[in-house]
Structure formats: structure tokens, C-alpha cells
Enzyme design. Structure first.
Site, short mmCIF file in Angstrom:
data_model
loop_
_atom_site.label_atom_id
_atom_site.label_comp_id
_atom_site.label_asym_id
_atom_site.label_seq_id
_atom_site.Cartn_x
_atom_site.Cartn_y
_atom_site.Cartn_z
N ASP A 21 5.55 -14.40 20.59
CA ASP A 21 5.41 -14.05 19.17
C ASP A 21 6.10 -15.11 18.33
O ASP A 21 7.08 -15.71 18.76
CB ASP A 21 6.01 -12.67 18.88
CG ASP A 21 5.44 -12.04 17.62
OD1 ASP A 21 4.47 -11.26 17.75
OD2 ASP A 21 5.94 -12.33 16.52
N ASP B 54 4.60 -20.55 18.89
CA ASP B 54 3.44 -20.68 18.01
C ASP B 54 2.22 -20.95 18.87
O ASP B 54 2.17 -21.96 19.58
CB ASP B 54 3.69 -21.82 17.03
CG ASP B 54 2.56 -22.03 16.04
OD1 ASP B 54 1.49 -21.42 16.20
OD2 ASP B 54 2.74 -22.85 15.11
N TYR C 4 -11.67 -15.17 9.00
CA TYR C 4 -11.39 -14.25 10.12
C TYR C 4 -12.66 -13.95 10.93
O TYR C 4 -12.65 -13.99 12.16
CB TYR C 4 -10.78 -12.97 9.56
CG TYR C 4 -10.32 -11.96 10.57
CD1 TYR C 4 -9.07 -12.08 11.18
CD2 TYR C 4 -11.10 -10.86 10.91
CE1 TYR C 4 -8.62 -11.13 12.10
CE2 TYR C 4 -10.66 -9.92 11.82
CZ TYR C 4 -9.42 -10.05 12.42
OH TYR C 4 -9.00 -9.12 13.33
#
Length: 246
Positions: free
Chosen positions: A39, A62, A154
Site C-alpha cells: 500500500d 507505489d 477509470y
């Protein structure tokens, strides 16, 4: 000796500090796996791993960085001795209509979702090819099938994950490495519950089952795809939507 569908297996789960990723970690642990959570939020991922207890390790990183993704894989191997399941789940939203969306927000979403999934798939497949087994699960979205207003970034990224999953699955199937995708619908998480009520209600109206899904309902499908229950499945896309967009 550990028992369960994932007994003795090690899984890496990106975006694992909360929501669907955390629910997957819980479910995998209950079925005998060891988990490495990745995370961006170092504090949150450390807290999540501590809450999960023995068999869970948190790593800050990342997913758009090849080095950080490699570190996740290396942690799994160094700590638990193998990498058997990879769940590419990390994601962000930067919603706006195409007219108002800054180019930077398009790039950010594409990088985290699509590039991040590609990096995770590539890193995991490299290990799994050598050991002759493994399952990779990529988190798409129903938005990648139908498109959502204000989500050109997205929806494009989530559609791209489907194509990536199918192409990658063809490359490694002969090595007994399976790659499948999940397309969740409306799932009750902190991110979705922050939606304006009007948006939430409009999405609910599209669901024949009349309710939002729970994170564990995605986790159970991930368990199926991670385990030998799905041993003859690769390159598939499983919709978990309560019947939305049938």
C-alpha cells in the site's frame, strides 16, 4: 499443519490496507495462506498487517514503480519462501467529465490501475514461470465493461486490465500460471460510501439484487480464482455485480 484452500501458499495483495484488498487478505489468511500487503500509506499498511496478525506482513510502496513492485515480490519470497498468488488490486479515482478532467488526472489513474497491474503481473509471472505454478488475479471493474459518466480515465484503465489479463494469460498458460480478472460492481467501501447520495441511489437502481455488495463477496471470488478450485480457468473475467448490466 495449516489447513484450507490456500494452505502453505503465499499471496501478495496490492492496495491491501483497506477495503477489498484487506478483505481478500482476511479471507486468504483464514484459508491457510501467508500474505504480503502492499500500500502507498506506510502507516495504514503496517496497522493492517498488525491487525491481521501472524502470517501477514505490510510493505509500503507505489505500484507504478517497478522497483517497489519487485520489493513486494522479494518480501514474499524472503519472508515466506514462495509467491503463489498475486492480487493486483491497488487503485485510485480522479473522477470528472472529460471536458473538465486535467490531463494529469487521466495519467495518474491509468498509471496506477493499468501500468500498476502490468508491473505486478510481469513481476509475479516471472517467478511463477520458474516454479511452474501460480495464480494472478487482476481487479478490473464493471466500469471497464459499460463505461461510467465522469470516468473516462477509470473506465479506460479497467477495460485495459481485461485486455492485459487475456494477453498475459496466453503467454504463461503453458507454464501452469493462470491469470484471471474480477469485475466488481457497487461494493460497500469507504470510497463508494463517500459518493453523493444521488449517485449512490442511481447505481442501486441498476442492481437487480437490490443491494450493494460487501468486500468479502469479492474476496470469496478471489479465493476461488487463487485456489485449485479454478485450476482449469485462465484468461477469464468474472463479474460480481448483483446482476447489474446483465
Amino acid at each position: 499443519m495449516a489447513e484450507g484452500l490456500l494452505a502453505g501458499k503465499t499471496a501478495v495483495i496490492t492496495g491491501g490496507a483497506q477495503g477489498i484488498g484487506y478483505a481478500i487478505a482476511e479471507r486468504f489468511l483464514a484459508e491457510g495462506a501467508r500474505v504480503v500487503l502492499g500500500d502507498m500509506n506506510a502507516e495504514a499498511v503496517a496497522e493492517a498487517a498488525a491487525k491481521l496478525g501472524d502470517g501477514a506482513v505490510g510493505v509500503a510502496g507505489d505500484v507504478t514503480s517497478a522497483d517497489d513492485v519487485a520489493a513486494l515480490v522479494e518480501t514474499a519470497i524472503d519472508t515466506f519462501g514462495s509467491l503463489d498468488v498475486m492480487v493486483n488490486n491497488a487503485g485510485i479515482t480522479r473522477d470528472a467529465t472529460m471536458r473538465k478532467m486535467p490531463e494529469e488526472h487521466f495519467d495518474q489513474v491509468m498509471n496506477v490501475h493499468l501500468k500498476g497491474t502490468w508491473l505486478g503481473t510481469r513481476a509475479a509471472a516471472e517467478v511463477m514461470r520458474e516454479q511452474g505454478s501460480g495464480s494472478i488475479i487482476n481487479m478490473s471493474s464493471i466500469s471497464g465493461k459499460v463505461g461510467n459518466l465522469g470516468q473516462t480515465n477509470y473506465s479506460a484503465a479497467k477495460a485495459g486490465i481485461v485486455g492485459l489479463t487475456k494477453a498475459a494469460a496466453k503467454e504463461v498458460a503453458f507454464k501452469n500460471v493462470r491469470i484471471n480478472a474480477i469485475q466488481p460492481g457497487l461494493i460497500r467501501t469507504a470510497m463508494t460510501e463517500a459518493m453523493p447520495q444521488k449517485v449512490w441511489d442511481s447505481k442501486m437502481a441498476e442492481i437487480p439484487m437490490g443491494r450493494a455488495g460487501e468486500p468479502d463477496e469479492i474476496a470469496k471470488v478471489a479465493l476461488f480464482l487463487a485456489s485449485d478450485l479454478s485450476s482449469y480457468m485462465t484468461g477469464t473475467v468474472t463479474e460480481v455485480t448483483g446482476g447489474r448490466y446483465m
